[in-house]
Design a protein around this motif. Sequence first.
Motif, short mmCIF file in Angstrom:
data_model
loop_
_atom_site.label_atom_id
_atom_site.label_comp_id
_atom_site.label_asym_id
_atom_site.label_seq_id
_atom_site.Cartn_x
_atom_site.Cartn_y
_atom_site.Cartn_z
N ARG A 108 0.85 -1.20 0.00
CA ARG A 108 0.00 0.00 0.00
C ARG A 108 0.87 1.24 0.00
O ARG A 108 2.01 1.22 0.46
N GLY A 109 0.28 2.34 -0.50
CA GLY A 109 1.01 3.58 -0.64
C GLY A 109 1.51 3.73 -2.07
O GLY A 109 1.50 2.77 -2.85
N LEU A 110 1.94 4.93 -2.43
CA LEU A 110 2.38 5.15 -3.81
C LEU A 110 3.69 4.45 -4.13
O LEU A 110 3.98 4.15 -5.28
N ILE A 111 4.52 4.22 -3.09
CA ILE A 111 5.60 3.22 -3.20
C ILE A 111 5.21 2.18 -2.18
O ILE A 111 5.24 2.43 -1.00
N GLN A 112 4.82 1.02 -2.64
CA GLN A 112 4.05 0.09 -1.82
C GLN A 112 4.82 -0.47 -0.62
O GLN A 112 5.79 -1.22 -0.78
N LEU A 113 4.35 -0.09 0.59
CA LEU A 113 4.86 -0.70 1.81
C LEU A 113 4.27 -2.10 1.91
O LEU A 113 3.06 -2.27 1.75
N THR A 114 5.10 -3.08 2.19
CA THR A 114 4.65 -4.47 2.18
C THR A 114 5.16 -5.22 3.40
O THR A 114 6.37 -5.23 3.66
N GLY A 115 4.24 -5.84 4.15
CA GLY A 115 4.62 -6.64 5.30
C GLY A 115 4.37 -5.95 6.63
O GLY A 115 4.45 -4.73 6.75
N ARG A 116 4.04 -6.76 7.63
CA ARG A 116 3.74 -6.24 8.97
C ARG A 116 4.88 -5.36 9.51
O ARG A 116 4.64 -4.32 10.12
N ASP A 117 6.11 -5.78 9.27
CA ASP A 117 7.25 -5.08 9.86
C ASP A 117 7.33 -3.64 9.39
O ASP A 117 7.50 -2.72 10.20
N VAL A 118 7.18 -3.39 8.09
CA VAL A 118 7.33 -2.03 7.58
C VAL A 118 6.12 -1.18 7.97
O VAL A 118 6.26 0.02 8.25
N TYR A 119 4.93 -1.76 8.04
CA TYR A 119 3.77 -1.01 8.51
C TYR A 119 3.99 -0.58 9.97
O TYR A 119 3.65 0.55 10.35
N LYS A 120 4.54 -1.47 10.76
CA LYS A 120 4.80 -1.16 12.17
C LYS A 120 5.81 -0.03 12.29
O LYS A 120 5.65 0.89 13.11
N LYS A 121 6.88 -0.10 11.50
CA LYS A 121 7.93 0.93 11.57
C LYS A 121 7.41 2.28 11.09
O LYS A 121 7.74 3.32 11.68
N TYR A 122 6.63 2.28 10.04
CA TYR A 122 6.07 3.54 9.55
C TYR A 122 5.13 4.14 10.60
O TYR A 122 5.18 5.35 10.88
N GLY A 123 4.31 3.31 11.19
CA GLY A 123 3.42 3.79 12.24
C GLY A 123 4.18 4.35 13.43
O GLY A 123 3.83 5.40 13.97
N ALA A 124 5.24 3.66 13.83
CA ALA A 124 6.05 4.13 14.95
C ALA A 124 6.67 5.48 14.65
O ALA A 124 6.77 6.35 15.52
N TYR A 125 7.08 5.67 13.40
CA TYR A 125 7.69 6.94 13.00
C TYR A 125 6.71 8.09 13.13
O TYR A 125 7.06 9.20 13.56
N LEU A 126 5.44 7.83 12.78
CA LEU A 126 4.42 8.88 12.84
C LEU A 126 3.70 8.92 14.18
O LEU A 126 2.90 9.84 14.43
N GLY A 127 3.96 7.93 15.04
CA GLY A 127 3.21 7.85 16.29
C GLY A 127 1.79 7.36 16.06
O GLY A 127 0.87 7.75 16.78
N SER A 142 1.05 9.28 -0.09
CA SER A 142 2.24 10.03 -0.53
C SER A 142 3.29 10.10 0.56
O SER A 142 4.50 9.94 0.29
N ASP A 143 2.86 10.33 1.79
CA ASP A 143 3.82 10.46 2.89
C ASP A 143 4.62 9.18 3.08
O ASP A 143 5.84 9.22 3.31
N SER A 144 3.96 8.03 2.95
CA SER A 144 4.67 6.76 3.12
C SER A 144 5.72 6.57 2.04
O SER A 144 6.77 5.97 2.28
N ALA A 145 5.46 7.10 0.84
CA ALA A 145 6.44 7.01 -0.25
C ALA A 145 7.69 7.83 0.09
O ALA A 145 8.82 7.38 -0.12
N GLY A 146 7.48 9.03 0.63
CA GLY A 146 8.61 9.85 1.05
C GLY A 146 9.37 9.23 2.21
O GLY A 146 10.61 9.24 2.23
N TRP A 147 8.63 8.67 3.17
CA TRP A 147 9.27 8.00 4.32
C TRP A 147 10.10 6.81 3.85
O TRP A 147 11.23 6.62 4.31
N PHE A 148 9.55 6.02 2.95
CA PHE A 148 10.27 4.88 2.39
C PHE A 148 11.57 5.36 1.73
O PHE A 148 12.64 4.78 1.93
#
Length: 299
Positions: free
Chosen positions: A205-224, A243-249
């Motif tokens: 998911r996202g414009l650059i696709q985040l894939t897997g529980r681990d990356v979703y967890k890390k992205y969430g932790a980054y944003l709180g 869009s934000d997840s693509a930049g974060w990636f």
Amino acid sequence: MEYKVRIKNLFSRENVIDLLKGGRCTIFSAASGEQLLRPYIPGTAASFSPSTLNRMHQFNAGRPPVQETHDYALYYLSSKGGMEKDYYLVDSRCLIYDRQIQWAYWETPLIVPVVEGLEVTAAQIKAICPPASMSNIKKHVTHLNEAMRKYKINTRLRQAHFLAQVAHESDHFNTAREYADGSKYEGRLDLGNTEPGDGKRFRGRGLIQLTGRDVYKKYGAYLGKNFIDGTNMFQVEQEPYASDSAGWFWLIYKKSKDINGRADRDDVIAVTRAVNGGRNGLTERIKYTNNAKTVFGIS
């Protein structure tokens, strides 16, 4: 403008001062075997050569920063011992912590010039990726501009590479969710998919696709935020997170790959490997990068 005024204020907060006080002295050994017994102070005779500074950054790249946000990474660098001052490297600038007065301050003013005219328009994105519909582009253009500002995609060449990659990864802005249902990721421990059903839940998911529980967890932790429980993961395919997840990636998750650095070298193959892991869709990624360079007037 000043480099994120809130950062200057941040270093006046008690919890950050406590963090700095807890640092331990680290000695940097240069390739020549000489030890770093002096701080890095930009703009002075004591500053290091570009080659030594590059080794310092490489040295820090393998160590966790003392503090990190999307704006900066703070690394403990050296101590002057009897002078009761510790030195930290923050984006090639020096932060000094005075242990006697328990205060942190910048050696030099932390100023970053404002670069005008880097907003990207929907018409420009359409010219970069002709198959994209204008209606789909308009869903994302405002958020893409915010993501590029936030994640240091702040030159036309970086934007050219970022937008080309995003255009391909999102199937010309047609989707912010992987078309496949994610079954192929079931049980993929390398993606952190440890629970039954994780493959489908944490499909790309996202414009650059985040894939897997681990990356979703890390992205969430980054944003709180929590992108793991319930249906929260669906938020990643919606703006502003698509869009934000693509930049974060691009900047944070793939920090070790230095995608901005690869873009600065105008190396589409290297950027594609960092984003995709291989050369999938390389011809189209090259085409859209060249389109973007034409649009932005990059020779």
